[in-house]
Scaffold this motif. Structure first.
Motif, PDB file in Angstrom:
ATOM      1  N   UNK A   2       0.789  -1.012  -0.182  1.00 17.03           N
ATOM      2  CA  UNK A   2      -0.075  -0.097   0.076  1.00 17.03           C
ATOM      3  C   UNK A   2       0.792   1.232  -0.131  1.00 17.03           C
ATOM      4  N   UNK A   3       1.962   1.430   0.661  1.00 15.33           N
ATOM      5  CA  UNK A   3       2.770   2.591   0.803  1.00 15.33           C
ATOM      6  C   UNK A   3       3.326   2.837  -0.686  1.00 15.33           C
ATOM      7  N   UNK A   4       3.866   1.635  -1.309  1.00 14.60           N
ATOM      8  CA  UNK A   4       4.411   1.724  -2.606  1.00 14.60           C
ATOM      9  C   UNK A   4       3.468   2.321  -3.550  1.00 14.60           C
ATOM     10  N   UNK A   5       2.042   1.725  -3.379  1.00 12.75           N
ATOM     11  CA  UNK A   5       1.171   2.299  -4.209  1.00 12.75           C
ATOM     12  C   UNK A   5       0.726   3.778  -3.929  1.00 12.75           C
ATOM     13  N   UNK A   6       0.697   4.213  -2.670  1.00 15.66           N
ATOM     14  CA  UNK A   6       0.501   5.511  -2.213  1.00 15.66           C
ATOM     15  C   UNK A   6       1.547   6.493  -2.726  1.00 15.66           C
ATOM     16  N   UNK A   7       3.038   5.969  -2.699  1.00 20.00           N
ATOM     17  CA  UNK A   7       3.956   6.791  -3.064  1.00 20.00           C
ATOM     18  C   UNK A   7       3.870   7.036  -4.632  1.00 20.00           C
ATOM     19  N   UNK A   8       3.397   6.157  -5.442  1.00 16.75           N
ATOM     20  CA  UNK A   8       3.526   6.131  -6.892  1.00 16.75           C
ATOM     21  C   UNK A   8       2.380   7.260  -7.305  1.00 16.75           C
ATOM     22  N   UNK A   9       1.203   7.169  -6.510  1.00 13.09           N
ATOM     23  CA  UNK A   9      -0.025   7.952  -6.902  1.00 13.09           C
ATOM     24  C   UNK A   9       0.716   9.475  -6.635  1.00 13.09           C
ATOM     25  N   UNK A  10       1.237   9.666  -5.400  1.00 16.31           N
ATOM     26  CA  UNK A  10       1.545  10.995  -5.192  1.00 16.31           C
ATOM     27  C   UNK A  10       2.657  11.510  -5.833  1.00 16.31           C
ATOM     28  N   UNK A  11       3.661  10.707  -6.321  1.00 12.71           N
ATOM     29  CA  UNK A  11       4.549  10.911  -7.211  1.00 12.71           C
ATOM     30  C   UNK A  11       4.102  11.469  -8.776  1.00 12.71           C
ATOM     31  N   UNK A  12       2.749  10.491  -9.052  1.00 16.01           N
ATOM     32  CA  UNK A  12       2.403  11.075 -10.466  1.00 16.01           C
ATOM     33  C   UNK A  12       1.513  12.365 -10.440  1.00 16.01           C
ATOM     34  N   UNK A  13       0.880  12.529  -9.279  1.00 14.65           N
ATOM     35  CA  UNK A  13       0.204  13.769  -9.211  1.00 14.65           C
ATOM     36  C   UNK A  13       1.237  15.014  -9.209  1.00 14.65           C
ATOM     37  N   UNK A  14       2.227  15.055  -8.276  1.00 17.48           N
ATOM     38  CA  UNK A  14       3.107  16.046  -8.367  1.00 17.48           C
ATOM     39  C   UNK A  14       3.777  16.328  -9.724  1.00 17.48           C
TER      40      UNK A  14
END
Length: 198
Positions: A2-14
């Motif tokens: 979950x933390x990996x998926x969340x980090x990828x989503x945050x990075x994509x949004x930024x």
């Protein structure tokens, strides 16, 4: 995960909010002109007629196997005493399908040993199947000695079975092969069936 998926989503949004397309990015364009980055050419892949035929043959083989397995299953039971067991049918039909694909699809048979899929498949056959069968044969032929040596210990400390399974799976290169080889032995040693799944 979950933390990996969340980090990828945050990075994509930024990156979407702050960044710009590569065609407008000055750093990327500079690296492109300096030859540090190369763009891959877009290639349109078109499947040949032989490739399509091979897929159809493979699908027909799967349908035959599933149909046969259904007919001999205990729930359907249309064939009560089959001449050939399910596993043997899978091997026979798939070997037949491979032969038909080789003949119809004009496969260059001399190139097969050099293909990466063939090499990985053969290494799997040798490492997994060969070693797993060896381990299963060893356990089956020495079950009495194993009972004497480990029976009392496993009955007292059933958690040691997890350690044995872990070590055996490293030796046999396969968790499935370890389960097939050692679970019957554990039941024969008197380990409770309730403990085995855990």
């Amino acid at each position: 995960m979950p933390s990996t998926i969340l980090a990828c989503l945050v990075g994509a949004v930024i990156a979407n909010k702050l960044g710009s397309p590569l065609s407008e990015d000055p750093v990327f364009q500079k690296r492109l002109t300096e030859g540090l980055v190369q763009l891959k050419n877009e290639k349109v892949h078109k499947d040949s007629k032989e490739a399509k035929r091979s897929v159809i043959i493979f699908l027909i083989a799967i349908i035959i196997i599933v149909t046969y397995a259904t007919l001999i299953s205990k729930k359907i039971g249309l064939i009560e005493s089959p001449t050939i067991a399910r596993n043997q049918v899978i091997m026979a039909i798939m070997l037949l399908a491979a032969m038909v694909i080789s003949l119809i699809s004009k496969v260059k048979l001399n190139d097969i040993p050099n293909m990466s899929t063939f090499k990985s498949g053969m290494s799997a056959c040798i490492c997994v199947l060969g070693v797993a069968w060896l381990g299963d044969a060893f356990v089956s032929n020495h079950i009495n000695e194993i009972k004497e040596a480990a029976g009392g210990l496993l009955n007292q400390y059933s958690w040691l079975l997890a350690v044995v399974l872990f070590l055996a799976s490293m030796l046999l290169y396969s968790q499935a092969a370890t389960t097939t080889a050692l679970m019957p032995a554990a039941l024969a040693l008197g380990v409770s069936p309730v403990v085995l799944p855990t």
